[in-house]
Design a protein around this motif. Sequence first.
Motif, short mmCIF file in Angstrom:
data_model
loop_
_atom_site.label_atom_id
_atom_site.label_comp_id
_atom_site.label_asym_id
_atom_site.label_seq_id
_atom_site.Cartn_x
_atom_site.Cartn_y
_atom_site.Cartn_z
N PRO A 108 -20.96 34.24 41.53
CA PRO A 108 -20.71 33.63 40.32
C PRO A 108 -20.34 32.01 40.52
CG PRO A 108 -19.22 35.53 40.75
CD PRO A 108 -19.74 35.20 42.26
N ILE A 109 -20.93 31.11 39.93
CA ILE A 109 -20.70 29.89 39.88
C ILE A 109 -20.22 29.36 38.47
CG2 ILE A 109 -21.86 27.75 40.31
CD1 ILE A 109 -24.12 29.22 41.81
N PHE A 110 -19.39 28.39 38.74
CA PHE A 110 -18.95 27.41 37.51
C PHE A 110 -19.31 25.87 37.68
CE2 PHE A 110 -15.59 24.68 35.58
CZ PHE A 110 -15.79 25.00 34.14
N VAL A 111 -19.85 25.28 36.98
CA VAL A 111 -20.40 24.10 37.03
C VAL A 111 -19.72 23.06 36.01
CG1 VAL A 111 -22.16 22.14 37.12
CG2 VAL A 111 -22.70 24.36 38.24
N SER A 112 -18.87 22.06 36.61
CA SER A 112 -18.19 21.29 35.48
C SER A 112 -19.20 20.23 34.81
CB SER A 112 -17.06 20.40 36.02
OG SER A 112 -16.60 19.62 35.14
N ILE A 113 -19.18 20.00 33.49
CA ILE A 113 -20.01 19.15 32.82
C ILE A 113 -19.13 17.83 32.53
CG2 ILE A 113 -21.68 20.38 31.92
CD1 ILE A 113 -19.09 19.93 29.72
N THR A 150 -31.74 20.74 34.43
CA THR A 150 -32.48 21.99 34.87
C THR A 150 -32.19 23.11 34.43
OG1 THR A 150 -32.53 20.69 37.05
CG2 THR A 150 -32.96 22.95 37.35
N PHE A 151 -30.98 23.63 34.06
CA PHE A 151 -30.47 24.79 33.46
C PHE A 151 -30.60 24.69 31.82
CE2 PHE A 151 -29.35 25.08 37.75
CZ PHE A 151 -29.71 26.41 37.87
N ALA A 152 -31.22 23.72 31.37
CA ALA A 152 -31.25 23.80 29.92
C ALA A 152 -29.81 23.62 28.93
CB ALA A 152 -32.18 24.61 29.24
N ILE A 153 -28.92 22.98 29.55
CA ILE A 153 -27.68 23.10 29.17
C ILE A 153 -27.52 21.46 28.30
CG2 ILE A 153 -25.03 22.68 29.70
CD1 ILE A 153 -26.21 25.46 30.23
N TYR A 154 -27.05 21.64 27.12
CA TYR A 154 -26.59 20.57 26.35
C TYR A 154 -25.26 20.25 26.47
CZ TYR A 154 -24.76 18.56 22.18
OH TYR A 154 -23.98 17.54 21.34
N TYR A 155 -24.80 18.90 26.56
CA TYR A 155 -23.60 18.68 26.49
C TYR A 155 -23.17 17.04 26.60
CZ TYR A 155 -23.83 16.47 31.16
OH TYR A 155 -24.08 15.59 32.42
N GLN A 156 -22.26 16.78 25.70
CA GLN A 156 -22.06 15.49 25.41
C GLN A 156 -20.45 15.23 25.02
OE1 GLN A 156 -24.06 13.89 22.11
NE2 GLN A 156 -22.83 14.87 20.67
N GLY A 158 -17.02 14.78 23.20
CA GLY A 158 -16.90 15.12 21.62
C GLY A 158 -15.54 14.29 21.11
N GLU A 159 -14.95 14.95 20.20
CA GLU A 159 -13.73 14.21 19.52
C GLU A 159 -12.65 13.92 20.62
OE1 GLU A 159 -12.53 16.55 16.39
OE2 GLU A 159 -14.53 16.40 15.30
N ASP A 160 -11.88 12.87 20.41
CA ASP A 160 -10.81 12.38 21.07
C ASP A 160 -9.64 13.26 20.61
OD1 ASP A 160 -11.97 10.27 22.66
OD2 ASP A 160 -11.31 8.95 20.86
N THR A 161 -8.74 13.66 21.42
CA THR A 161 -7.59 14.54 21.13
C THR A 161 -6.28 13.66 20.90
OG1 THR A 161 -6.85 14.72 23.40
CG2 THR A 161 -8.51 16.46 22.38
N PRO A 162 -5.30 14.14 20.09
CA PRO A 162 -4.19 13.47 19.55
C PRO A 162 -3.30 13.23 21.15
CG PRO A 162 -4.33 15.32 18.12
CD PRO A 162 -5.20 15.50 19.28
N GLN A 163 -3.56 13.72 21.91
CA GLN A 163 -2.70 13.64 23.22
C GLN A 163 -3.60 12.52 24.13
OE1 GLN A 163 -4.07 16.66 22.43
NE2 GLN A 163 -1.97 17.34 21.50
N GLY A 164 -4.67 11.94 23.59
CA GLY A 164 -5.21 10.59 24.35
C GLY A 164 -6.28 11.30 25.34
N GLY A 165 -6.71 12.58 25.37
CA GLY A 165 -7.79 13.21 25.97
C GLY A 165 -9.22 13.01 25.19
N TYR A 166 -9.89 13.90 25.64
CA TYR A 166 -11.24 14.18 24.59
C TYR A 166 -11.76 15.64 25.05
CZ TYR A 166 -13.31 13.06 29.24
OH TYR A 166 -13.81 12.93 30.50
N LEU A 167 -12.63 15.89 24.10
CA LEU A 167 -13.03 17.32 23.92
C LEU A 167 -14.49 17.20 24.45
CD1 LEU A 167 -11.86 19.12 20.88
CD2 LEU A 167 -10.97 19.33 23.17
N MET A 168 -15.31 17.92 24.98
CA MET A 168 -16.82 18.09 25.37
C MET A 168 -17.42 19.30 24.59
SD MET A 168 -17.17 15.78 27.67
CE MET A 168 -18.80 16.26 28.60
N ASP A 169 -18.54 18.82 23.97
CA ASP A 169 -19.42 19.57 23.16
C ASP A 169 -20.38 20.22 24.23
OD1 ASP A 169 -18.26 18.99 20.85
OD2 ASP A 169 -19.51 17.41 20.38
N HIS A 170 -20.88 21.43 24.34
CA HIS A 170 -21.49 22.10 25.12
C HIS A 170 -22.13 23.18 24.90
CE1 HIS A 170 -18.77 24.91 27.46
NE2 HIS A 170 -17.79 24.06 27.07
#
Length: 205
Positions: A108-113, A150-156, A158-170
């Motif tokens: 099993p493999i988890f890849v960070s985007i 290569t694995f046909a994965i979409y990501y970009q 996303g929105e900023d969060t109130p805590q100063g971070g951001y989300l990722m759409d994927h």
Amino acid sequence: MNRSAMWSFLRIFTSLLAPLALIACSGESAAPVDERPPLEGAAIGGAFTLVDENGSTVEWSDFKGRYRIIYFGYTFCPDACPLDVQAMMAGFSRFEDESPALAEKVQPIFVSIDPARDTPPIVGEFTAAFHPRLLGLTGTTEQVAAAAKTFAIYYQRGEDTPQGGYLMDHSRQAYLMDPEGKPIAILAIDKGPDAVAADLAKWVR
């Protein structure tokens, strides 16, 4: 809840699922010899170069001869990724208890985007919360982009969060790949651990 406490909670929560592993993998047997994999011939998967939690280089070819489960997500994800990975690895655990020799053939493999935030140690902490055999990978922005393509994965980003971070759409699919690195099927993580275990029992030989 801080990140350390959150991963500790996830580790405890996952361990509580262990007794459920005694339930059979839905009783589904291996696929008939003449049944074709759903993703047979799809242009999914291929060479990549990333790094593991220790910063060591990992290549797709390192897994030659083994089945692979691969999921792309990010550790700062507030909901979808933890739920997906929990279902994926709880299903794997059930399959592992039911068919330990076959499970040994699967990596099993988890890849960070989200390489800007997901350093190797952070990815390692995340994956350890779900299963000791879940391998976490990250890399440079360019390396991650190449692997995702290569694995046909979409990501970009996303929105900023109130805590100063951001989300990722994927996209959220978990691929099962064969020992040659070719795609077999998309695991039914949306249907829960039993469905994942049944998929593995069907295709891993």
